[in-house]
Design an enzyme around this catalytic site. Sequence first.
Site, PDB file in Angstrom:
ATOM      1  N   THR A 235       0.830  -1.215   0.000  1.00 12.35           N
ATOM      2  CA  THR A 235       0.000   0.000   0.000  1.00 12.35           C
ATOM      3  C   THR A 235       0.862   1.262   0.000  1.00 12.35           C
ATOM      4  OG1 THR A 235      -0.262   0.151   2.423  1.00 12.35           O
ATOM      5  CG2 THR A 235      -1.862  -1.206   1.221  1.00 12.35           C
ATOM      6  N   ASN A 280      -1.392   7.675   0.663  1.00 10.29           N
ATOM      7  CA  ASN A 280      -1.518   6.338   0.090  1.00 10.29           C
ATOM      8  C   ASN A 280      -2.947   5.833   0.190  1.00 10.29           C
ATOM      9  OD1 ASN A 280       1.252   5.964  -0.561  1.00 10.29           O
ATOM     10  ND2 ASN A 280       1.676   5.656   1.608  1.00 10.29           N
ATOM     11  N   MET A 281      -3.344   5.089  -0.820  1.00 16.58           N
ATOM     12  CA  MET A 281      -4.704   4.547  -0.859  1.00 16.58           C
ATOM     13  C   MET A 281      -4.711   3.123  -0.299  1.00 16.58           C
ATOM     14  SD  MET A 281      -6.724   6.907  -2.029  1.00 16.58           S
ATOM     15  CE  MET A 281      -5.847   7.855  -0.811  1.00 16.58           C
ATOM     16  N   HIS A 282      -4.327   3.032   0.985  1.00 14.19           N
ATOM     17  CA  HIS A 282      -4.177   1.722   1.628  1.00 14.19           C
ATOM     18  C   HIS A 282      -5.427   0.851   1.458  1.00 14.19           C
ATOM     19  CE1 HIS A 282      -0.667   3.259   3.880  1.00 14.19           C
ATOM     20  NE2 HIS A 282      -1.392   4.309   4.197  1.00 14.19           N
ATOM     21  N   ASP A 283      -6.553   1.406   1.892  1.00 17.69           N
ATOM     22  CA  ASP A 283      -7.745   0.557   2.005  1.00 17.69           C
ATOM     23  C   ASP A 283      -8.350   0.206   0.645  1.00 17.69           C
ATOM     24  OD1 ASP A 283      -7.404   0.590   4.719  1.00 17.69           O
ATOM     25  OD2 ASP A 283      -8.842   2.195   5.064  1.00 17.69           O
TER      26      ASP A 283
END
Length: 388
Positions: A235, A280-283
């Site tokens: 991620t 960041n677009m973790h999910d």
Amino acid sequence: MHFKPSLRMTRRQFVTTATAGLTVASLRGQDLPAASATQAGPAGTSRVIIDTDPGVDDALALLLAMRSPELKIEGITAVAGNVPLELTLPNALRMVEIAGRADIPVAGGASRPLLRRLVTAAQVHGENGLGGTVFPEPKTRPIAQPAAELIRQIVRKYPREVTLMPIGPLTNIATAISIDPDLVSLVKGIVMMGGSLSGGNITPAAEFNVYVDPEAARIVFQSGIPITMVGLDVTRKTSLTDDHVRALESGQSPVSHAAAKIARNAIDHTRAQGFVVGPNMHDSLAIAAYLDPTILKFKDYYIDVETSGELTAGETLGYSPTAGDDRRLPGQEKQTIKMSIRGSAPTLASTRTSPVLRDQFLPNAKVAIDVDSGRFFDLLIGRLSGKQ
Ligand code: BDR
Ligand code: CA
């Protein structure tokens, strides 16, 4: 007591043992069945439950999920994490309304971790959890059942059909399998954002979701449910850019307008803090991992969670028979190791006599180790902007 692993132990026996003696037995470890080889397989139209703590990237992940026809979202459950439950629950309801999906039941869950005080990430997600982006108060009400009960009911209604997608601390999931241990054999799998094999983001050791509730994470990893772990290892490679935001801004739907506002504020907030890249677009990457697993590469690991370290609680440790290959001398690459899973050396004061937690390696998770960020953002931005 030295724990003697049994290969025939069922998922239910695991969780019963793990949850009954969380503070003692779970520190020793129990045997696990192998993770399903198909866990990261092609996405069908499986039923999913999303457990979330919105949260800027949670909000975008929820919108992505609700814009994805492959997913039959049976429920959304809120948990305390990025901000307190009093904010994550209405934020989840806001996303449901923006997506025009008020038909999805939304339940409130745990307001604090199993054994710890809540630590939030308001410094990242803003005091309101949405990076300061303001949406109207939701008109939709949460359902009466608590999150763990909703999870239990849905999983029992559709045995072996439901994939759990936790993108926050694992408190609700651990609670559900603790109150109904049979769930572990009835859940199809877990695809989660959490953990890291390459250092943390809230401490040098721990990723935020696992740091907040390491005891819950340990219950989940030791449950025997096949797990796909999408952690910081991948991620961190999903940095939102101005171009992405412009693409969202050019979209015509309420979803793309809302996503653009959230994304713009998140970028501004990240820049204001001095970061040159991110957020960041973790999910969303965890949702994407389910929608199109070919975007990522996976490797089998036995994952365990450090719960007692003062500096390292919440660290996820990955055991693999090939771990350390890179550091071997030329000619040793193909050497196979009969690997036992070792914990720390017993202290003089303890009754434990052996550091061996499990006498053989069995994976419990498919861990994402690489990602094609370009393809991920094509999927994310394409769906949120309505162009895909
Ligand atoms: C995770 O922590 C939260 O802040 C994000 O929403 C994500 O789920 C990343 O470590
Ligand atoms: Ca989250």
